[in-house]
Every structure is written in structure tokens, then in C-alpha cells.
Motif scaffolding. Structure first.
Motif, mmCIF file in Angstrom:
data_model
loop_
_atom_site.group_PDB
_atom_site.id
_atom_site.type_symbol
_atom_site.label_atom_id
_atom_site.label_comp_id
_atom_site.label_asym_id
_atom_site.label_seq_id
_atom_site.Cartn_x
_atom_site.Cartn_y
_atom_site.Cartn_z
ATOM 1 N N TRP A 75 9.879 32.594 40.294
ATOM 2 C CA TRP A 75 9.501 33.572 39.267
ATOM 3 C C TRP A 75 8.174 33.177 38.609
ATOM 4 N N ASN A 76 8.050 31.925 38.244
ATOM 5 C CA ASN A 76 6.844 31.466 37.553
ATOM 6 C C ASN A 76 5.600 31.588 38.431
ATOM 7 N N GLU A 77 5.756 31.359 39.732
ATOM 8 C CA GLU A 77 4.597 31.341 40.619
ATOM 9 C C GLU A 77 4.183 32.716 41.121
ATOM 10 N N THR A 78 5.155 33.591 41.396
ATOM 11 C CA THR A 78 4.813 34.838 42.088
ATOM 12 C C THR A 78 5.097 36.112 41.308
ATOM 13 N N GLU A 79 5.804 36.019 40.188
ATOM 14 C CA GLU A 79 6.204 37.232 39.480
ATOM 15 C C GLU A 79 5.452 37.416 38.165
ATOM 16 N N VAL A 80 4.179 37.050 38.172
ATOM 17 C CA VAL A 80 3.379 37.121 36.945
ATOM 18 C C VAL A 80 3.388 38.523 36.347
ATOM 19 N N HIS A 81 3.392 39.527 37.199
ATOM 20 C CA HIS A 81 3.342 40.910 36.716
ATOM 21 C C HIS A 81 4.594 41.299 35.942
ATOM 22 N N ARG A 82 5.647 40.491 36.015
ATOM 23 C CA ARG A 82 6.899 40.808 35.318
ATOM 24 C C ARG A 82 7.236 39.801 34.220
ATOM 25 N N HIS A 83 6.300 38.972 33.850
ATOM 26 C CA HIS A 83 6.610 37.908 32.908
ATOM 27 C C HIS A 83 6.891 38.396 31.490
ATOM 28 N N ASN A 84 6.631 39.659 31.196
ATOM 29 C CA ASN A 84 7.031 40.188 29.889
ATOM 30 C C ASN A 84 8.450 40.745 29.919
ATOM 31 N N LEU A 85 9.104 40.655 31.101
ATOM 32 C CA LEU A 85 10.497 41.043 31.231
ATOM 33 C C LEU A 85 11.367 39.788 31.237
ATOM 34 N N PRO A 86 12.638 39.899 30.879
ATOM 35 C CA PRO A 86 13.495 38.712 30.859
ATOM 36 C C PRO A 86 13.818 38.230 32.269
ATOM 37 N N ARG A 135 3.902 43.333 60.712
ATOM 38 C CA ARG A 135 2.863 44.361 60.626
ATOM 39 C C ARG A 135 2.794 44.923 59.211
ATOM 40 N N HIS A 136 1.589 45.229 58.787
ATOM 41 C CA HIS A 136 1.362 45.876 57.498
ATOM 42 C C HIS A 136 1.581 47.377 57.688
ATOM 43 N N VAL A 137 2.727 47.879 57.209
ATOM 44 C CA VAL A 137 3.064 49.278 57.460
ATOM 45 C C VAL A 137 3.087 50.128 56.195
ATOM 46 N N GLU A 138 3.026 49.514 55.035
ATOM 47 C CA GLU A 138 3.011 50.298 53.806
ATOM 48 C C GLU A 138 2.479 49.464 52.659
ATOM 49 N N ASN A 139 2.076 50.140 51.582
ATOM 50 C CA ASN A 139 1.646 49.477 50.362
ATOM 51 C C ASN A 139 2.626 49.802 49.245
ATOM 52 N N GLY A 140 3.055 48.780 48.549
ATOM 53 C CA GLY A 140 3.968 48.991 47.430
ATOM 54 C C GLY A 140 3.250 48.841 46.104
ATOM 55 N N LEU A 141 3.578 49.681 45.162
ATOM 56 C CA LEU A 141 2.961 49.631 43.839
ATOM 57 C C LEU A 141 4.037 49.433 42.789
ATOM 58 N N THR A 142 3.698 48.713 41.734
ATOM 59 C CA THR A 142 4.658 48.431 40.667
ATOM 60 C C THR A 142 4.046 48.777 39.319
ATOM 61 N N LYS A 143 4.843 49.347 38.452
ATOM 62 C CA LYS A 143 4.429 49.598 37.076
ATOM 63 C C LYS A 143 5.557 49.161 36.151
ATOM 64 N N ILE A 144 5.234 48.295 35.199
ATOM 65 C CA ILE A 144 6.201 47.883 34.196
ATOM 66 C C ILE A 144 6.155 48.899 33.067
ATOM 67 N N LEU A 145 7.251 49.568 32.815
ATOM 68 C CA LEU A 145 7.291 50.627 31.815
ATOM 69 C C LEU A 145 7.395 50.046 30.410
ATOM 70 N N GLU A 146 6.378 50.287 29.634
ATOM 71 C CA GLU A 146 6.395 49.880 28.228
ATOM 72 C C GLU A 146 7.003 51.010 27.408
ATOM 73 N N THR A 147 7.365 50.705 26.167
ATOM 74 C CA THR A 147 7.973 51.709 25.300
ATOM 75 C C THR A 147 7.065 52.905 25.120
ATOM 76 N N GLU A 148 5.753 52.630 24.998
ATOM 77 C CA GLU A 148 4.823 53.730 24.752
ATOM 78 C C GLU A 148 4.628 54.602 25.977
#
Length: 208
Positions: free
Chosen positions: A74-85, A188-201
Motif C-alpha cells: 500500500w505504501n509503495e504503490t497506492e499513493v493515489h489512495r493514501h487519503n482513504l483508510p 499485452r497492453h490491451v486497455e487503460n484504466g483510470l481512477t478517480k477518488i471521489l471527494e465530498t465536493e
């Protein structure tokens, strides 16, 4: 008497029926088809490579031991989610494991747990074949030397093949060079995944 089902119902009295809870209830009630039998998983023998041991283990048996490894991942690869528990649901892992739909493969050296790969198994509604989807694949830095990583992936692939999977899906993060590593192994690279962390606003509620 299904004590697991009763305990699950008691713990969730008055709560909304979420998709996750519905899945847990189906597993506990025995209504979710066991996809891979424990006897088939037990046929996969450990392998050894340059001092490392690859094996299938039950997460229910090593939960406390694997927690620091999950935290390091989690600490090394999940930086984009570090504001989540960070709060893994080990009970659910165990339920899926008992249903033959979650398989944990480990890498050890001198008995020390240095890496793991957790795969979810499911039957595709498009092809009706078994798909293995990677949930976690992580090695500590000391296990990334030589060909240990590629040999571990080969062990994972062979295990999935033995269990009847015809397809493996793996996700890689942009914070490391894992994509190049897997491309070299034939993925093989067959797709691109996108992530968005939903904030309250981000949540707009319509008012009458």
C-alpha cells in the motif's frame, strides 16, 4: 446449523444490503457456486528457486504475518489512495478462499514471507471460461533480485493453468516499472484504466 450465516446476519441487522454484503451472504449460505475445489488447489506443490520457496497458502492461516506485507505494498504503490483508510477485509478474503474463488501464492526465503500474489477466480459471462484476476502482486525489494520475480510469476501462471484458468488479468501502477516487466513476460497492453477518488465536493445532490 449454519453458524457463519447466522453470525453474519446478526452483525448486519438494520444495514442496507450492499452488493458486497449480498455476496458474503451467498457464500455463507452456500449459494455461491464453489468454483475450484480445495482438493484441486492442494495438488499444486511448492517450488524452490535460488533459496526462495513458492507455494500456495491459506490467507486464513497467515493473516497476521501478511499484514505488514500488505501495508508495504500500500505504501509503495497506492499513493493515489493514501487519503482513504487502509483497512483490508480479511474475513471476506477468507470467505472467497473457502469458495474456491481466491487463491494466495507466497514467496518465502528461510521461512520469511517476502512476497505474495492473490488471485480472484471467476467464470466469464462472455466466454464461460475461468478468468484469474490479480488482486495483489507484490515482492519486497530483497526478493526482486535475479530471476526470482519472473520465476514467481511463472509459478503463479502454472498454478492458474492447473486450476482451469485460461486468462490472467493483471493491473500495474504508473509509479513503478512493472508494466515493462510484464510486457517482457508476454503480457499485452490491451486497455487503460483510470481512477478517480471521489471527494465530498464531487458529489452533487439535487434538491427539489
Amino acid at each position: 446449523m449454519n453458524t457463519e450465516l447466522i453470525a453474519l446476519l446478526k452483525a448486519n441487522i438494520g444495514l442496507p444490503l450492499s452488493p458486497e454484503l449480498a455476496a458474503d451472504l451467498c457464500i455463507a449460505a452456500g449459494r455461491l457456486e464453489t468454483l475450484v475445489q480445495a482438493s484441486d488447489i492442494g495438488k499444486i506443490e511448492p517450488e524452490h528457486h535460488e533459496g526462495f520457496t513458492f507455494a500456495i497458502e491459506r490467507i486464513g492461516d497467515i493473516t497476521d504475518e501478511i499484514k505488514p506485507l500488505h501495508r508495504a505494498h500500500w505504501n509503495e504503490t497506492e499513493v493515489h489512495r493514501h487519503n482513504l483508510p487502509f483497512n483490508p477485509d480479511y474475513e471476506t478474503f477468507c470467505r472467497y478462499e473457502r469458495a474456491g474463488r481466491y487463491v494466495l501464492l507466497t514467496l518465502r526465503q528461510d521461512g520469511k514471507l517476502l512476497g505474495n500474489c492473490a488471485m480472484y477466480l471467476d467464470k466469464s459471462t462472455h466466454t464461460r471460461t475461468i478468468i484469474a484476476t490479480e488482486d495483489t502482486l507484490y515482492l519486497l525489494p530483497e526478493a526482486r533480485k535475479g530471476r526470482a520475480a519472473s520465476r514467481f510469476v511463472a509459478y503463479v501462471e502454472n498454478a492458474m493453468r492447473v486450476l482451469g484458468a485460461t486468462e490472467i488479468n493483471i493491473t500495474v501502477k504508473t509509479v513503478n516499472k512493472a508494466c515493462r516487466f510484464f510486457r517482457l513476460l508476454g503480457y499485452r497492453h490491451v486497455e487503460n484504466g483510470l481512477t478517480k477518488i471521489l471527494e465530498t465536493e464531487d458529489v452533487q445532490l439535487e434538491t427539489a
